[in-house]
Design a protein around this motif. Sequence first.
Motif, PDB file in Angstrom:
ATOM      1  N   SER A 177       0.821  -1.214   0.000  1.00 51.37           N
ATOM      2  CA  SER A 177       0.000   0.000   0.000  1.00 51.37           C
ATOM      3  C   SER A 177       0.854   1.263   0.000  1.00 51.37           C
ATOM      4  N   GLY A 178       2.091   1.140   0.481  1.00 48.69           N
ATOM      5  CA  GLY A 178       2.939   2.323   0.622  1.00 48.69           C
ATOM      6  C   GLY A 178       2.838   2.955   1.984  1.00 48.69           C
ATOM      7  N   GLY A 179       1.907   2.467   2.810  1.00 46.31           N
ATOM      8  CA  GLY A 179       1.770   3.002   4.160  1.00 46.31           C
ATOM      9  C   GLY A 179       1.264   4.438   4.171  1.00 46.31           C
ATOM     10  N   PRO A 180       1.292   5.077   5.312  1.00 51.79           N
ATOM     11  CA  PRO A 180       0.743   6.436   5.426  1.00 51.79           C
ATOM     12  C   PRO A 180       1.609   7.518   4.789  1.00 51.79           C
ATOM     13  N   PHE A 181       2.850   7.190   4.429  1.00 50.92           N
ATOM     14  CA  PHE A 181       3.785   8.223   3.943  1.00 50.92           C
ATOM     15  C   PHE A 181       4.259   7.956   2.515  1.00 50.92           C
ATOM     16  N   ARG A 182       3.447   7.281   1.727  1.00 47.27           N
ATOM     17  CA  ARG A 182       3.902   6.872   0.401  1.00 47.27           C
ATOM     18  C   ARG A 182       4.250   8.056  -0.498  1.00 47.27           C
ATOM     19  N   GLN A 183       3.675   9.234  -0.239  1.00 47.95           N
ATOM     20  CA  GLN A 183       3.969  10.409  -1.055  1.00 47.95           C
ATOM     21  C   GLN A 183       4.914  11.396  -0.347  1.00 47.95           C
ATOM     22  N   ALA A 184       5.475  10.956   0.760  1.00 44.21           N
ATOM     23  CA  ALA A 184       6.341  11.836   1.556  1.00 44.21           C
ATOM     24  C   ALA A 184       7.746  11.896   0.972  1.00 44.21           C
ATOM     25  N   THR A 185       8.443  12.969   1.299  1.00 42.82           N
ATOM     26  CA  THR A 185       9.856  13.101   0.960  1.00 42.82           C
ATOM     27  C   THR A 185      10.694  12.713   2.181  1.00 42.82           C
ATOM     28  N   ALA A 186      11.987  12.577   1.962  1.00 40.74           N
ATOM     29  CA  ALA A 186      12.879  12.264   3.076  1.00 40.74           C
ATOM     30  C   ALA A 186      12.807  13.343   4.150  1.00 40.74           C
ATOM     31  N   GLU A 187      12.647  14.589   3.727  1.00 42.17           N
ATOM     32  CA  GLU A 187      12.535  15.687   4.683  1.00 42.17           C
ATOM     33  C   GLU A 187      11.245  15.599   5.477  1.00 42.17           C
ATOM     34  N   ASP A 188      10.146  15.205   4.808  1.00 39.44           N
ATOM     35  CA  ASP A 188       8.859  15.053   5.498  1.00 39.44           C
ATOM     36  C   ASP A 188       8.954  14.038   6.634  1.00 39.44           C
ATOM     37  N   LEU A 189       9.706  12.978   6.415  1.00 42.49           N
ATOM     38  CA  LEU A 189       9.786  11.899   7.407  1.00 42.49           C
ATOM     39  C   LEU A 189      10.425  12.355   8.710  1.00 42.49           C
ATOM     40  N   ARG A 190      11.178  13.436   8.672  1.00 42.15           N
ATOM     41  CA  ARG A 190      11.826  13.941   9.889  1.00 42.15           C
ATOM     42  C   ARG A 190      10.816  14.514  10.879  1.00 42.15           C
ATOM     43  N   GLU A 191       9.610  14.825  10.399  1.00 37.62           N
ATOM     44  CA  GLU A 191       8.589  15.430  11.258  1.00 37.62           C
ATOM     45  C   GLU A 191       7.501  14.445  11.677  1.00 37.62           C
ATOM     46  N   VAL A 192       7.656  13.169  11.324  1.00 38.50           N
ATOM     47  CA  VAL A 192       6.609  12.177  11.581  1.00 38.50           C
ATOM     48  C   VAL A 192       6.427  11.949  13.087  1.00 38.50           C
ATOM     49  N   THR A 193       5.173  11.928  13.514  1.00 43.26           N
ATOM     50  CA  THR A 193       4.837  11.629  14.909  1.00 43.26           C
ATOM     51  C   THR A 193       4.432  10.165  15.055  1.00 43.26           C
TER      52      THR A 193
END
Length: 387
Positions: A177-193
């Motif tokens: 499915s790609g999970g909840p962050f399939r459209q995220a960038t590497a930078e976006d992942l730094r803010e994941v809660t």
Amino acid sequence: MSVVKQIAILGSTGSIGKNAIQVIDALGPEYGVFALTAHTNVRLLADQARQYRPRFVAVTDSDRAHELGELLADQDVEILAGPDALTTIAELDEVDVVLAAVVGAAGLPAILAAGRKGKRLAIANKEPLVIAGELLTREVEKNGGVILPVDSEHSAVFQAMQSGTRDEVKRIILTGSGGPFRQATAEDLREVTLDQALSHPTWNMGPKITVDSATLMNKAFEVIEARWLFDMPVEKVEVLIHPESIVHSLVEFVDGSTIAQLGEPDMCLPIQYALTYPARVAGITRELRLEDTGRLTFAKPDFRTFRALPLAYEVARTGGTAPVVFNAANEAAVEEFLAGRIAFVNIIEFVEHCLDKHSIKTELSLEELLDVDSWARREVTELACSV
């Protein structure tokens, strides 16, 4: 009179275990629940035991054994306790099928024991084949057993491969499915809660597996699993992101035919097929209606953002103890993330650190594999303390 197929469920209180019990119940009297196990959830385990009357129940956390005994004091059931209880149950002569749904590496000794006894192994958790794929497949083949995958992707591949032989396979395509962050960038992942990581768009799973889906570590493990389950080089295993989770995986054959297995995102079908194979019988799986499904989409995963995937190919090619470190470091890092002690991006960073630091060893026993597993976990704990 038909012979009842007796099933032991290792991890009956988790999501897979609860689904498995429902499947067995629906299959009717030809399938029986012979043993149930849990780690700490003794209340649910006791409720299951009262309803399905297994001969054995086990709790791997010895501190909960007394409570379980009190809850089942009026029941005719044998109670086992401690980590070795899983192995005892897996080796029981009366057990025909061992359904392994224990999260992490904890169930590996029991699964190997079942393999050595020539049992049918229905494996839902990824760790046994990731950690000890070579050892496990060798023992199962030597002793006349069989491994049937329960996770939806490998069950789909297994079903699709009935259309040809191994030598006729050009490639295996695992979907996710790609999970909840399939459209995220590497930078976006730094803010994941933590809450965001636990919000899966499609599947309802336990916290550890949900986080693995968010990092795409689940797909990384599946690449390594596929290598051992289907005796296929990892170069022939690919991953596609498929958000609708309807096409569970595909197999392309050398003649250009691609066979896919489709179904609603429901674990009951792969569980049932592992229990009834080679037969197909009516069950409780939700019916797929393509006219209501709408558009199906596919995309290549972003290896730069989701580094677990390229790491998996490297680990699979390296072999030896690399997969042990890969799994153990991830498992320990996810525990630290769930406890709020590290950030989401630290999970893969810690895994990479452990792989870089570890000296690869080959041709190992189970005991040596478990020693490496312990080393990686200690390494992650030390790293978490320094963040």
